[in-house]
Design a protein around this motif. Structure first.
Motif, mmCIF file in Angstrom:
data_model
loop_
_atom_site.group_PDB
_atom_site.id
_atom_site.type_symbol
_atom_site.label_atom_id
_atom_site.label_comp_id
_atom_site.label_asym_id
_atom_site.label_seq_id
_atom_site.Cartn_x
_atom_site.Cartn_y
_atom_site.Cartn_z
ATOM 1 N N THR B 246 0.852 -1.188 0.000
ATOM 2 C CA THR B 246 0.000 0.000 0.000
ATOM 3 C C THR B 246 0.888 1.238 0.000
ATOM 4 O O THR B 246 1.696 1.423 0.913
ATOM 5 C CB THR B 246 -0.941 0.013 1.218
ATOM 6 O OG1 THR B 246 -1.822 -1.109 1.106
ATOM 7 C CG2 THR B 246 -1.760 1.296 1.266
ATOM 8 N N LEU B 247 0.752 2.051 -1.057
ATOM 9 C CA LEU B 247 1.640 3.190 -1.252
ATOM 10 C C LEU B 247 0.814 4.468 -1.228
ATOM 11 O O LEU B 247 -0.024 4.702 -2.108
ATOM 12 C CB LEU B 247 2.364 3.045 -2.596
ATOM 13 C CG LEU B 247 3.550 3.959 -2.841
ATOM 14 C CD1 LEU B 247 4.692 3.615 -1.888
ATOM 15 C CD2 LEU B 247 4.039 3.832 -4.281
ATOM 16 N N ILE B 248 1.041 5.276 -0.213
ATOM 17 C CA ILE B 248 0.275 6.507 -0.011
ATOM 18 C C ILE B 248 1.236 7.684 0.002
ATOM 19 O O ILE B 248 2.183 7.702 0.796
ATOM 20 C CB ILE B 248 -0.500 6.452 1.328
ATOM 21 C CG1 ILE B 248 -1.473 5.271 1.319
ATOM 22 C CG2 ILE B 248 -1.216 7.771 1.606
ATOM 23 C CD1 ILE B 248 -2.037 4.936 2.689
ATOM 24 N N GLY B 249 1.003 8.645 -0.882
ATOM 25 C CA GLY B 249 1.894 9.798 -0.947
ATOM 26 C C GLY B 249 1.140 11.101 -0.877
ATOM 27 O O GLY B 249 -0.098 11.125 -0.784
ATOM 28 N N ARG B 250 1.907 12.195 -0.943
ATOM 29 C CA ARG B 250 1.335 13.553 -0.915
ATOM 30 C C ARG B 250 0.365 13.715 0.257
ATOM 31 O O ARG B 250 -0.712 14.330 0.118
ATOM 32 C CB ARG B 250 0.627 13.856 -2.249
ATOM 33 C CG ARG B 250 1.526 13.672 -3.465
ATOM 34 C CD ARG B 250 0.796 13.972 -4.771
ATOM 35 N NE ARG B 250 1.572 13.569 -5.945
ATOM 36 C CZ ARG B 250 1.062 13.442 -7.173
ATOM 37 N NH1 ARG B 250 -0.209 13.712 -7.397
ATOM 38 N NH2 ARG B 250 1.830 13.067 -8.168
ATOM 39 N N ALA B 251 0.735 13.111 1.397
ATOM 40 C CA ALA B 251 -0.131 13.125 2.581
ATOM 41 C C ALA B 251 0.147 14.379 3.398
ATOM 42 O O ALA B 251 1.140 14.468 4.124
ATOM 43 C CB ALA B 251 0.112 11.873 3.426
ATOM 44 N N ARG B 252 -0.720 15.366 3.232
ATOM 45 C CA ARG B 252 -0.586 16.646 3.960
ATOM 46 C C ARG B 252 -1.967 17.158 4.311
ATOM 47 O O ARG B 252 -2.822 17.257 3.435
ATOM 48 C CB ARG B 252 0.111 17.691 3.079
ATOM 49 C CG ARG B 252 1.508 17.305 2.662
ATOM 50 C CD ARG B 252 2.174 18.402 1.845
ATOM 51 N NE ARG B 252 3.132 17.780 0.945
ATOM 52 C CZ ARG B 252 2.998 17.678 -0.368
ATOM 53 N NH1 ARG B 252 1.951 18.202 -0.952
ATOM 54 N NH2 ARG B 252 3.923 17.081 -1.092
ATOM 55 N N GLY B 253 -2.128 17.496 5.581
ATOM 56 C CA GLY B 253 -3.442 17.943 6.020
ATOM 57 C C GLY B 253 -4.453 16.840 5.767
ATOM 58 O O GLY B 253 -4.202 15.681 6.092
#
Lengths: 287, 287
Positions: B246-253
């Motif tokens: 599971t690849l989760i990126g651009r995690a902001r706010g």
């Protein structure tokens, strides 16, 4: 020397891929990400390194890597380069015979975001390099940041990429991008070599952090001023001072910090007159 | 297994240096920057690599590097480690005899912000690793980001550093920092090995970009979920899909993008209820 400005080519379909995924609401999305592929660099008959790259400017990348590793010098005559994009191989052929078998066998390579710099070789040269007392106006710094942030780039369209820009006064001359910040700088070195661009009156801008290796590369390239949006490491600062390199970091909006070579700075503008960075021009974390 | 949470030690005087400089107004300032120093890793009698590091957790870094390079396996018995901080050398001694002379002589190492991963070796294992179908609640993602951003760190005090955090559910268990993002992940791998922490129900958080090497390391570590504030590369996404990571990126706010292994996500919270990131918690560009 060519007068053409080199800019990123975010519209080049070879440099990005569209991928499907989901967003924070669970909705499907389709987003652009930069390509990352291996490229193996040969110097004459010797395999030197495999780097991960977006794949543009393979010749500049190879030449710049060898120059910044002291495996080539600016006096070397290149008799040819062979690039095979299917195999992911580039061969640089020199008039002079080269042999880095022994040096490579030392296996003293660094990392921490590095390409395997052989510090020993580079430090041999480091103390002999005299950087000129080129002045840098602070108005140029602000102008360069604004122009670079507004230039269409893979960063703006796909993210997760570093940029490196060769500048003169307040003008960006060559803007290279790559998945590794060192590749982007090496491409600039290769471009300068190919175009016979002199380093003495230039400024190098990088999106990456000002670590020891970035300082070593900039000094190796003969450029007296290095600027970054990012921060410093202690060894980066120490090496910059040793080489009399002007080292400017944390350059965002009106703010910056200079930790070495501050005598080159000419404060010709009031920072309060500098507009804040547009939000969309701010680079995101860790990119 | 220890229940102690590992946190950064920004107050440790060995990890930062105070340096003098000037700011954008030409005023003197005194600022904190992270240390960067070479550490040479030996596996038994063989010198393997010299990495640039802030210098904390040398044993975890060496063990994690060897594990992530497939030079050690989780079954290996470590009979001792010798660390000499003056020489900048750490030696890891194993019960089993090791010999990487031949592998190292291949010189197929990668870069683009890399530590010289030998892809051939790692890919041999890659397809055999089956990651478990551990669920990840989106409320954990938000909670982890908030907790990590608010934890005192070298990043917050000195900048120019990457962080990597081992988490379970919504709790950070071990937060390591280093000048290279790969070092920070390797320290996590070494910490898990030393403390015998199982990977199956863990989440790995990184401040760095989700490139091929970060994905390979996470899969090699057996962790099924990788999250980053930063973006993706195309090969990183492809490898994650191949490994069912599971690849989760651009995690902001409240925002994030998941590009692989999305079946593990449990959307248990309305993103609109997530407060915006405090400005001071936002990581700066290229850090």
């Amino acid at each position: 020397m060519s007068n053409d400005v080199v800019n990123p080519a975010p519209e080049d379909p070879n440099l990005t891929e569209r991928v499907e995924g989901i967003d924070h609401n669970g909705h499907s999305l389709n987003t652009l990400v930069p390509v990352e592929q291996p490229l193996t660099l040969y110097l004459n008959s010797q395999e030197i390194v495999t780097v991960m790259t977006i794949g543009d400017y393979p010749e500049e990348l190879a030449l710049g890597f060898f120059l910044n590793q002291n495996m080539l010098t600016s006096e070397d005559v290149i008799v040819g380069t062979d690039f095979d994009s299917d195999l992911g191989v580039i061969v640089v052929r020199t008039e002079r015979e080269t042999d880095y078998e022994e040096k490579l066998s030392k296996k003293i390579r660094t990392s921490g975001c590095a390409q395997g710099t052989s510090f020993g070789d580079i430090m041999e040269n480091f103390d002999c390099i005299k950087l000129p007392e080129t002045k840098v106006k602070t108005s140029w710094l602000y102008s360069l940041s604004q122009k670079i942030n507004a230039t269409p780039s893979l960063y703006l369209s796909a993210g997760a990429i570093h940029g490196s820009v060769l500048c003169k006064d307040n003008r960006p001359l060559a803007y290279m991008e790559d998945v590794g910040r060192h590749n982007a700088v090496d491409k600039i070195a290769g471009h300068m070599f190919k175009q016979e661009i002199r380093p003495e009156d230039k400024i190098l801008y990088t999106t990456g952090r000002l670590t020891s290796e970035m300082v070593l590369k900039t000094v190796q390239m003969g450029i007296p001023i290095l600027i970054s949006r990012s921060g410093f490491t202690a060894w980066g600062v120490q090496l910059a001072r040793q080489a009399n390199l002007t080292l400017i970091g944390r350059a965002r909006g009106k703010r910056f910090v200079a930790l070495s070579g501050t005598q080159r700075l000419d404060f010709d503008v009031n920072p309060e007159e500098i507009p804040a960075e547009r939000t969309e021009a701010q680079r995101k974390a860790g990119q």
